[in-house]
Design an enzyme around this catalytic site. Structure first.
Site, short mmCIF file in Angstrom:
data_model
loop_
_atom_site.label_atom_id
_atom_site.label_comp_id
_atom_site.label_asym_id
_atom_site.label_seq_id
_atom_site.Cartn_x
_atom_site.Cartn_y
_atom_site.Cartn_z
CG ASP A 65 -1.75 1.13 1.55
OD1 ASP A 65 -2.30 1.40 0.26
OD2 ASP A 65 -1.34 2.18 2.11
CG ASP B 226 -0.71 2.23 6.83
OD1 ASP B 226 -1.40 2.57 6.04
OD2 ASP B 226 -0.72 3.40 6.83
CG ASP C 203 -4.08 -1.21 2.92
OD1 ASP C 203 -5.02 -1.10 1.92
OD2 ASP C 203 -3.73 -0.63 3.76
#
Length: 816
Positions: free
Chosen positions: A321, A559, A563
């Protein structure tokens, strides 16, 4: 201490309270609830309890077999009144010491891991005595007032109070990834997480009475399949457990019916069964994984799932990410560019009013509040739509002023065509995060539907910083053969620019996932592209699933709440300590320092663990294979089994036990090659066949020259030890000075055993009478071992090459 089963009975009669959200419980009310056991005590799902550690090391199938064999030997010794026979049961002391060593190592690791786990647990915001404070989830009590906001994971069943655009994702409980809006009085279940909005909530249940018993258990509710290593080891254990008793019984029956010698038959079958038990394999596998977790904890990486250490070592695709992984997650406001006739002040005021109304807590909102929160707030909000990663925007309707929205330009104006928005793509290509501020004369409906007549007011530009260690970390992964994929909800141009700064190969190959549906087939594009922008949470999960279906082992890092679905779907997942509660709860690893370069240590430790377990398995399975083969052979030969239990002891200790423990903990960070079973058998089968050849050759010589039994068995042990020493030089590669001197010391100790314990061996007789025969035999056996090993390695290389060609062919078919 209050037992969990008693908790509900104890606080069943506790008077329930409905405190005001502004005051919460008083200190006295909290004290009474703690005394009654109405606390949110959570079970630990990573480390076992002390009792479980002790019993899991003692009550094993192999320890039970060891006990039964020792009991049989002692029974025979008592009947014969023979101390010499009783000495053959000394092997059981080794099993006891082995179990004690495993218990000590696991308890030591548990202590360190439990300390670190406390640091990783999320804190909860509660209202008590009219003040807001942060507490650990175990300190939460019945009827507490908690504050829930975006990114929080609910750790106790509660009822929503004064919700503001509250939306909850219950996918970890129901499997459905839908956002569920919550209104006043609706129940919010433990294990769900907040995707948008905020609310106060009153705790309805605590501890074992929650819908999901703990935050982490809820996040891992669907158990992942076993890793190849653990699956293989469990298969080996089951197969051996079923085979040992029939083979031992067959050998005993055949030898006893042929010789009528109960003493020799019991000792022979006992030696065969002991040889088939890889007793240290299970122990050292557990110890190696636990010590691996301990080493990672010392490097500020918390392992929440021990088998995932192996999974990470076999990972070939690392999905990243952007925010918090490539970048440090700390956004900075750059510029506010008005559109059309709107003034700078008018745009700034509208933005400040929106931020004050929605209470968003994400990085974007926090960065903008630092700049615009000083303005006077006077507009009255009538409807609010907080930011969510699925909508990519937040909006507010104001009394008499229409509505204001802030979000990704393409989601506000999906058709494009706005002159002001043409600059958005240029800014995004420079790596800036571009948001659009727009207004409408209409209002947001009660169901959250936005009006359609939006007029762009301004472009809001933000920037984030690529981590200093990012480029070096990603280069390491590339050099180690991992493919990197960047999956982000941001504009693909922005993500591509950030990936380029981090020197990720293929960063120019990006795709806008907003052009695809959530249920489309991603198997082709996941191979073609490196950067995926404007990805929804469901699409992230779909991309991970596509990678797995294409034969990859995928690791997902993240985080944020967006996600979680992908992290849960991935073979293993990594979260940052400063990420959302939900992300940490769903992850297999938590980086406690938020330093992504720690991933290098995590990967290296995973490789060390799997390489060392393969080495240890090779050493133990050699003994298992040749013992099983010899049992079958000698069941139909008119000779006694070539070893006694006491003669197997130096092999078990010096050739297998001690070196396997040392090799299990050494630093071997090479990339694992091939599959577990072929790698193990590559060394185990040649060594085992060489031992069988040696035993049969000695048996033939014994018949030809009428050698005494003690001389024959001594030579069998000596030749088996010689093969074992050669095996140590093979599995110990690369042979460092420490390994070299260790092998020499073990070989010397092995020979010393023959000198010190002459009552069990006959080394003098061998040296004096048959040195001219046994010397060449040792040389021939080593050459046979080398030939068989070379053949096995060539076969494995051919299989590996064929598998690689199949993977490349499959990938080519998918892409084309």
């Amino acid at each position: 201490m209050i037992k969990k089963k008693e908790v509900k009975k104890i606080y069943a009669d506790l008077p329930r309270l409905k405190p005001d959200i502004s005051s919460g419980l008083t200190s006295e009310e909290v004290r009474l609830r703690r005394a009654a056991g109405a606390c949110n005590i959570q079970p630990d799902n990573l480390t076992k309890s002390v009792g479980a550690i002790v019993w899991s090391n003692i009550l094993t199938p192999f320890n039970l077999i060891n006990f039964l064999i020792a009991a049989a030997i002692l029974t025979v010794a008592v009947n014969l009144r023979s101390w010499e026979v009783a000495k053959n049961a000394l092997f059981f002391g080794i099993a006891v010491c082995s179990a004690a060593m495993g218990i000590f190592q696991e308890l030591r690791s548990k202590k360190a891991l439990d300390k670190l786990a406390i640091l990783s647990k999320a804190k909860i915001k509660v209202i008590r005595d009219g003040k807001q404070m942060e507490i650990h989830q175990e300190e939460l009590v019945l009827d507490d007032i908690v504050l829930l906001s975006t990114g929080n994971q609910v750790c106790a069943d509660s009822v929503a109070l004064s919700p503001e655009g509250l939306e909850v994702d219950e996918s970890l409980l129901t499997g459905e990834a839908d956002r569920v809006p919550k209104k006043e009085g609706d129940k919010v279940l433990s294990g769900s997480f907040i995707t948008a909005g905020r609310a106060y909530a009153r705790v309805l249940s605590v501890g074992a009475d929650n819908y999901a018993t703990s935050l982490t258990v809820a996040a891992k509710k669907e158990k992942k399949p076993q890793t190849p290593l653990m699956r293989t080891l469990n298969t080996i254990i089951r197969a051996l457990t079923l085979a040992i008793f029939p083979l031992g019984a067959l050998l005993f029956y055949m030898q006893f019916t042929q010789s009528r010698d109960l003493d020799a038959s019991v000792l022979g079958s006992a030696a065969a069964m002991l040889g088939m038990i890889p007793e240290g394999l299970v122990l050292l596998t557990g110890v190696t994984l636990t010590v691996g977790a301990l080493k990672l904890s010392q490097n500020k990486a918390l392992v929440q799932s021990l088998p995932s250490i192996e999974t990470l070592a076999r990972t070939d695709v690392l999905c990243l990410d952007k925010t918090g992984t490539i970048t440090d997650g700390a956004l900075s406001f750059e510029e506010l560019i008005p559109c059309g006739a709107f003034s700078q002040d008018e745009c700034a005021q509208a933005l400040a009013e929106l931020l004050a109304a929605v209470h968003d807590t994400n990085a974007t909102a926090s960065a903008l509040r630092r700049v615009f929160s000083s303005r006077d707030i006077s507009w009255k909000a009538t409807e609010k739509l907080p930011f969510s990663s699925a909508r990519k925007l937040s909006a507010v309707s104001f009394d008499g002023r229409g509505s204001v929205v802030l979000g990704a330009p393409k989601y506000i104006f999906p058709e494009g065509g706005q002159d002001c928005l043409k600059a958005a793509g240029e800014r995004a290509a420079m790596g800036q995060r571009v948001l659009c501020l727009a207004k409408s004369g209409g209002a947001i409906s009660k169901d959250g539907e936005l009006p359609g007549d939006w007029l762009p007011m301004a472009l809001v530009l933000l920037s984030d910083t690529v981590r200093r260690e990012a480029a070096g970390t990603f280069k390491f992964f590339k050099d180690e053969g991992l493919t990197l994929k960047v999956i982000s909800g941001d504009d693909p141009l922005t993500v591509s620019a950030a990936a380029k700064k981090a020197e990720i190969e293929g960063s120019q190959n990006y795709i806008d996932m907003s052009e695809y549906g959530e249920t489309d087939d991603f198997s082709k594009i996941v191979e073609e592209f490196t950067v995926f922008g404007r990805v929804s949470p469901v699409q992230k999960r779909g991309l991970i699933l596509a990678l797995k279906q294409n034969g990859h082992t995928a690791c997902m890092t993240g985080d944020g709440v967006n996600d979680v679905l992908a992290m849960k779907e991935a073979d293993c997942s990594v979260a940052m300590i400063n990420g959302s509660d939900a992300a940490r709860g769903a992850s297999d690893f938590v980086l406690m320092s938020s330093d992504f370069s720690s991933m290098i240590k995590v990967l290296r430790e995973g490789r060390r663990v799997i390489n060392n377990i393969e080495t240890v398995a090779s050493m133990y399975l050699v003994k298992t294979i040749y013992s099983a083969l010899l049992s079958l052979i000698y069941a139909f030969l008119p000779f006694q089994y070539p070893f006694s239990p006491i003669q197997m002891t130096p092999i078990n200790i010096l050739i297998v036990g001690v070196p396997s423990f040392l090799f299990a903990l050494r630093g071997n960070y090479e990339k694992p090659r091939g599959k577990f079973i072929p790698n193990v058998l590559e060394n185990a089968i040649p060594a085992a066949l060489t031992v069988v050849f040696n035993i049969l050759a000695v048996q033939c010589v014994s018949l030809a020259f009428a050698l005494p039994e003690i001389q024959t068995s001594t030579m069998n042990v000596l030749l088996t030890g010689a093969v074992g020493v050669v095996l140590l030089t093979r599995v110990g590669r690369p042979v460092t000075k420490l390994i070299k001197y260790t092998i020499i010391a073990l070989a010397a100790a092995f020979v010393l055993v023959f000198i010190l314990f002459r009552q069990f061996f006959s080394l003098d007789m061998i040296i004096s009478r048959n040195v001219f025969f046994y010397g060449p035999l040792i040389y021939v056996s080593i050459r046979i071992f080398a030939f068989l090993e070379k053949t096995a390695r060539a076969l494995e290389d051919r299989l590996l090459e064929r598998n690689n060609q199949k993977k490349k062919s499959k990938k080519y078919k998918i892409v084309h």
